[in-house]
Every structure is written in C-alpha cells, then in structure tokens.
Enzyme design. Sequence first.
Site, short mmCIF file in Angstrom:
data_model
loop_
_atom_site.label_atom_id
_atom_site.label_comp_id
_atom_site.label_asym_id
_atom_site.label_seq_id
_atom_site.Cartn_x
_atom_site.Cartn_y
_atom_site.Cartn_z
CD GLU A 78 -2.93 -1.21 2.29
OE1 GLU A 78 -2.66 -0.60 3.34
OE2 GLU A 78 -3.97 -1.85 2.13
CD GLU B 218 -5.00 -5.86 2.34
OE1 GLU B 218 -5.74 -5.04 2.93
OE2 GLU B 218 -3.80 -6.02 2.63
#
Length: 734
Positions: free
Chosen positions: A181, A250
């Site tokens: 991320e 995710e």
Amino acid sequence: MNLCFIFCLISTSLVFTFVSAGSNVTYDSRSLIIDGQRKLLISAAIHYPRSVPAMWPGLVQTAKQGGVDVIETYVFWNGHELSPGNYYFGGRFDLVKFAKIVHEARMYLILRIGPFVAAEWNYGGVPVWLHYIPGTVFRTYNQPFMYHMEKFTAYIVNLMKQEKLFASQGGPIILSQIENEYGFYENYYKEDGKKYALWAAKMAVSQNTSVPWIMCQQWDAPDPVIDTCNSFYCDQFTPTSPNRPKIWTENWPGWFKTFGGRDPHRPVEDVAFSVARFFQKGGSVHNYYMYHGGTNFGRTAGGPFITTSYDYDAPIDEYGLPRLPKWGHLKELHKAIKLCEHLLLHGKSVNTSLGPSVEASVYTDSTGACAAFISNSDDKNDKTVEFRNASYHLPAWSVSILPDCKNVVFNTAKVSSPTNKVAMVPEKLQQSDKSQKTFKWDVLKENPGIWGEADFVKNGFVDHINTTKDTTDYLWHTTSILIGKNDEFLKKGSEPVLVIESKGHALHAFVNQKYQGTAYGNGSHSPFTFKNPISLKAGKNEIALLSLTVGLQTAGPFYEFVGAGVTSVKINGLNNKTIDLSSNAWTYKIGVQGEHQRLHLVDGLNNTKWTSTSEAPKGQALTWYKAIVDAPPGDEPVGLDMLYMGKGLAWLNGEEIGRYWPRLSEFKKEDCVEECDYRGKFNPDKCVTGCGEPTQRWYHVPRSWFKPSGNVLVFFEEKGGDPTKITFARRKVV
Ligand SMILES: *[C@@H]1O[C@H](CO)[C@@H](O)[C@H](O)[C@H]1NC(C)=O
Ligand SMILES: *[C@@H]1O[C@H](CO)[C@@H](O)[C@H](O)[C@H]1NC(C)=O
Ligand SMILES: *[C@@H]1O[C@H](CO)[C@@H](O)[C@H](O)[C@H]1NC(C)=O
Ligand SMILES: *[C@@H]1O[C@H](CO)[C@@H](O)[C@H](O)[C@H]1NC(C)=O
Ligand SMILES: *[C@@H]1O[C@H](CO)[C@@H](O)[C@H](O)[C@H]1NC(C)=O
Ligand SMILES: *[C@@H]1O[C@H](CO)[C@@H](O)[C@H](O)[C@H]1NC(C)=O
Ligand SMILES: *[C@@H]1O[C@H](CO)[C@@H](O)[C@H](O)[C@H]1NC(C)=O
Ligand SMILES: *[C@@H]1O[C@H](CO)[C@@H](O)[C@H](O)[C@H]1NC(C)=O
C-alpha cells in the site's frame, strides 16, 4: 504397523507426485497463466502467527471446502528477525510448515513478503530495532532501511527456494508481494517516495523467484511488477499497464476493532456483491482480507489500541469455526463463478445497459457458449429487467450469475446458506489439585514505582517508546513532593488535583503507593489527560506513574517517529497554586518486576514470593495471579472471560494469550444499529454493534496449548479486577 505409517506413506507419495512437476506462472491481461492455462483464483488471507500450527490444517481445509484455491499471507518481519541477523521460525512463526500445509492441501500460496505489512500488526511488521539503527527512515530511499529490507526479503526468498516452495520448483507460491500500500503514502515522500518504490520493485524482481511480483495499491508499479487493488470494492480498478491482469489483494469482509471501539460487521450480501462485480468486470484473482483473522497473541497487536482479537467478521471466525451464513453464501458464490471460469477468461465480453443502474456483462466464445453477470447497483430499488427474451428480478444492490445466459444459479442478495449462532458457554476454572477444597490462587503484588535499581534519573520526560524500545508495555516514572505541616490545604481538607498530560497510550497513577486512577486515549487518538483529586500528607509524598503503550503505530508516513508517554505533570490546588512537576528529577524503570522475574514463564513459576490463598484479592492494582487448572472439557475452542478484570496480560503454560482489557465501547446506543441494511456502499461505521459493551470480553486460548490438567494460568492485572470471576468459555454452535 502403525496407522500413521500407512497414512503418511500415502500422503507423502501424493505430495511427492504433486511436488515433482514445477509450474510456470506468467500472466496476460486476462489472468495469471499457470502452465499455459489461464486461471480464475479465489484466495483467502490466513496469517500464520494469528493462529497456531495445530489450527493451520483445519483452517486451510475449511477454506478449501469454502471454494478457495489460494491461501494468502503476509510475512511478519518483526516476528522473524528478532535482532539483526537473528532469525526465528519456530512455533506460530513456522512459515515453512505453514506453506507446506497449504501445499499438502493442493492449494496455491500468495506470499506477501512486504516486509513492511501494516496489517494492524505491531509497528507494521518492521522490527523496532531497525528504528534505532542511526540514520534509518522507514520506507524511503534510505540506505540502512534499504539494506535491512533487502536482506530480509532475500532471506525469505532463499528460504522458500531451499524448501522448493515456489511454483517454478513444484511448490505452492504463485505470487510474491513487495512493499504494501505504498501508493497511499508515496506522495508524502515525494521524489524520494517514487525513487524508493522503483528501487523496491527492481530489488524484488532481482530475487529471481520465477513467479510474478505484485505491489498492492501501487499505481505506478513498473513492469513486470503487477499493481493490485485493496478496497471494499475493486470493480472500477484497472491496472496501470494494459498487459496486467486485474488482481484484488484485499477485499475486506469485515474490519478490525480497537479497545473502546465498536464491532464492525459487513453483511455477506454486500461482500458477495463486491466479489461478483469484480469478476463481472474482468477480475481474475480475488483475495479476502481476512478469510480467517485470528488473534493478535502476546503483544503483536498494532496500535494504538488494536484488540487482541482480530476476528475481522471474517468467513472463518477467530476461533476457527465457519461463520454462517457468511462462509456458506460465499462458497455458493465461488461455485457459481467457477461455472463461468472458462468464458470469463477466454470469452469476448459485451457490456450492455438494461436500464438505470442495471448492467449485463455477457461473455461468449466461438462455440456459442455464453455466461452473463447482471448487476443492479441501485442501492434502494429492486429491478425487473428483460434479458434475452426472459424476465429477471434483481434485488437492489445485487448481481445475478447466469453461467448459460439463461438460468440464474446465484444472486448475491439471496442467502440460502444455513445460519448458525455461536455462544461462549462458561466453564468454571477447575483446579488440578483435587485435594484442595477451595480454589487456590497464587498471588504476588508488586509495589508501585521503581523496583530493583533505577534505570536512570532525568530532569523532565523521555519518549516512552524510545526508552522501552517496545521490550515491554510498561515504563515507571517516579518523583516526590514535600508538603509542609502548615500548608493551608492540609488544614482545610481540600483536595489537590493531579493533572497529567500524555502523548499516549495509557497511564495508571499512584500516590504514596495507592492507586489513583487510569487514563487513556481512544480510537487511534492516543493523547489524553489524566485529572484526578489526590490526597497528600505532610512530609514526603511519592508519585509513581506507570505509562503504557498499547500496540505501536502500524502505518502512515514516518509512522515510526510517532512517540508516546508523559509530557507534563502538575498538581492544581496546592494552597491555591499549581505546582508543575514536569522538570523535576524523575526516576525511571523499564518494565514491571514480574516480567523481569519471568513470572509468566514456566521457568519463573517457582518464585518463592507467591502467596497461596483461597481469598484472592480483588480490586488490587499491580497484582500477579496464578492458578493451576484443568483443560475445559470437550474439544470446542476455548476463550477466557475477562469481563471482571481491569487491564493486563494473560498467559497459559507460558504461551502468550495477549493483552486483555474489557474496556467499554465509548459509543452511545444510537451509534450502533439493530438491523443492518446490506444495500449501498459499505464502510466500517455502517453496521456496528456493541455500543456501551466491552469491545473484547473473551480471549482465545488455543486448545493445543492445554494439557488435560496442570495448566499454569497467569495474569498480570495492572489496575484491579476480580480474578474469582474469571472463567473459561467453550465456543459452541447453538
Ligand atoms: C513459461 O510460459 C511462457 C508463456 O506462457 C513462456 O514464454 C516461457 O518460455 C515458459 N517458461 C518456461 C520455463 O517454461
Ligand atoms: C538473478 O539473476 C541474474 C541474472 O541471471 C543474476 O545476475 C542475479 O545475481 C540473480 N540474483 C539472485 C538474487 O540470485
Ligand atoms: C466490459 O467491462 C469490462 C470491465 O470494465 C471491460 O474490461 C470490457 O472491455 C468491457 N467490454 C466491452 C465490450 O466494453
Ligand atoms: C428473442 O426473441 C426474438 C423475437 O422472437 C428473436 O428474434 C431472438 O432471436 C430472441 N433472442 C434470443 C437471445 O433468444
Ligand atoms: C476521543 O478523544 C478525543 C480527544 O480527547 C475526544 O475529542 C473524543 O470525543 C473522544 N471520543 C470518544 C468516543 O470518546
Ligand atoms: C526518539 O529518539 C530519536 C533519536 O534517538 C529522535 O530522533 C526521535 O525524535 C525520538 N522520538 C521521539 C518521539 O521523541
Ligand atoms: C484560596 O482561595 C480561596 C477562595 O478564592 C480563599 O478563600 C483562600 O483563602 C485561599 N487560600 C490561600 C491559601 O490562599
Ligand atoms: C519447581 O518446583 C517443583 C517442586 O519443588 C519442582 O518439581 C520443579 O522441577 C520446579 N520447576 C522448575 C522449573 O524449577
């Protein structure tokens, strides 16, 4: 001949045949390609240290039965590299064993090496020692950070290679991830961030794993590294480069909790909707984060304030039981999607609007085969539409799957899976020594303040984390104040007020050995003020403050520099004046004495200072309790009910259960919902329960930690509780 001999012979030979063929993993714009075949993959995140090895085969099987093809896990750097070059892969951190269990289940593995992971895990998974190597700045183009990160990445890659765990070697690993991320933060780090992200990608590729690398939420990942999506919805996601497949690393089927927060729930109809939309729009690898959330054992929870439970409202609950209908409904969804696999990966797609908010995606091939996904994204209204001369009813916010373009085999909003309810059935603690008529506790009380020799004395305050370096949650600060016999306030009996400011995370205050109270931050807001009346006597008064961390920061730009601890101490109302003790000489001690004496470990149990009693003290701060107990009957998973305790740490047989804190949710009733409307975009505040209740009452104690009797249960209670009310609870489907 023993049974295992036969069984093991069969299973090893199966594994052997499976292992012997190495797989070639590549990709194109449609999907991953394994041995020349495009693949549609359903993946499930199960983090190995968030359960125990004895649970791994069952969790993996339950995922497989749920229609899952791939297990996905992070690698937890700070659990593996305990000090520079000192590696640990035992117990819950036995990554190789975990990977082999996945392999034996004939499933694939996505290995998210990170090694920064965030993950609501302490310090985002980066070892705390790295922060103290001079000049280190995490996740930037910074030599010490890059050196240690590359070294650990290479260590993991080499370990996987040695164990032949990459698909190219016949193992289960089809993808590895570098960084995590980073796209959320790259801009904070500006040019340095871009340079670092590029370096990380090149470094990963140079590891020659011969399986593709991914970078989650990294929109400018350079080829051949694939950028992937993390979100509640990824149907709109398009990889930066047109030759990459759409991978969703995710999808959050729930959310985590913080002490003092609420219980988030994501309705399965919405989870299913998001998954179906992703495949409708050309996705081909989808992962649930988490599929089994598990437990942040010991002090592994990140923070501040992330709970020991990491249940995540996932399809498999914290204790390892399938959560119904979530698990069952998703299993049906996976089956329906798989019926369309060939067309989704090879067919031509046409998207047509069937009216406002209704979209049909039709996949066809040259044989005339046809599969369709019809979605209704209206968050209020059901729709009836015509499609290929037939009429279809679509509940609001749902997707229907038609593997033959005619028959609806699945609609995401129509849940037909059975539902179950689980209960925590209390089981009184049974002491193992049956000759005792009454339940006996061993008790040891610590005195507030410095024990043994002081670590150092300093005028003013230090940063808590810089001082403990997270070797413990606890840091003692003590000072004293002299009160004259004739002081006005003593005569009038008015109470001075102790006012403490702290950057976080929590604090217990003691004056003249007496507990005065506790204060703490909330949510991820860690600063707080402690303000309590105290009574002082003529002469010398001791002030002892126990400052605490409750899990370190897990992410954010320069998150490793976020500090904690006391910043100001004043006493108001001393002869109508305020006395500032902030620049006093403060004496410091890192940790509490019982930790040092290893009271929680089996080798520390013969400490002679324990007092055996059938009248365990209640409401007493800084107290260690020990009991020798039987395992609860049956084979259901076990939790500890800590509702009547204050705050502290718990262990069974030296294994770390973790931080307990039955802290009440600070939200009012109206901040929670009775009924959850699955329709419309989800966010973690949408379907919350538990307002006004303890955020976490039960603490998972894995069955495999128990022996039938003689189990050593130890608690360190910081502020006072009632240990006689502690029970086990069996998690039962009712
Ligand atoms: C793997 O597959 C790709 C294309 O799918 C091919 O170009 C490559 O030669 C294969 N590699 C091996 C080692 O078989
Ligand atoms: C990867 O392969 C390249 C080219 O063969 C080689 O130069 C490099 O040293 C290899 N890296 C590792 C980590 O093995
Ligand atoms: C349909 O939508 C998907 C995802 O947005 C896209 O990849 C595909 O090209 C579209 N097909 C057509 C024919 O527009
Ligand atoms: C729908 O009906 C029309 C008119 O009867 C017919 O021409 C067409 O082929 C039908 N379409 C399908 C997909 O069956
Ligand atoms: C959390 O703390 C902040 C700052 O002290 C305060 O403004 C806020 O109201 C608190 N929230 C709750 C839910 O207690
Ligand atoms: C911790 O110490 C380092 C230097 O050792 C310093 O750069 C940093 O600012 C300190 N952190 C806090 C929060 O005080
Ligand atoms: C403190 O203030 C109160 C009221 O303001 C006053 O009555 C009292 O005399 C003061 N005491 C001292 C010690 O100054
Ligand atoms: C603790 O004491 C018991 C009884 O005296 C003894 O049997 C045991 O070996 C001791 N354990 C350790 C770890 O020293």
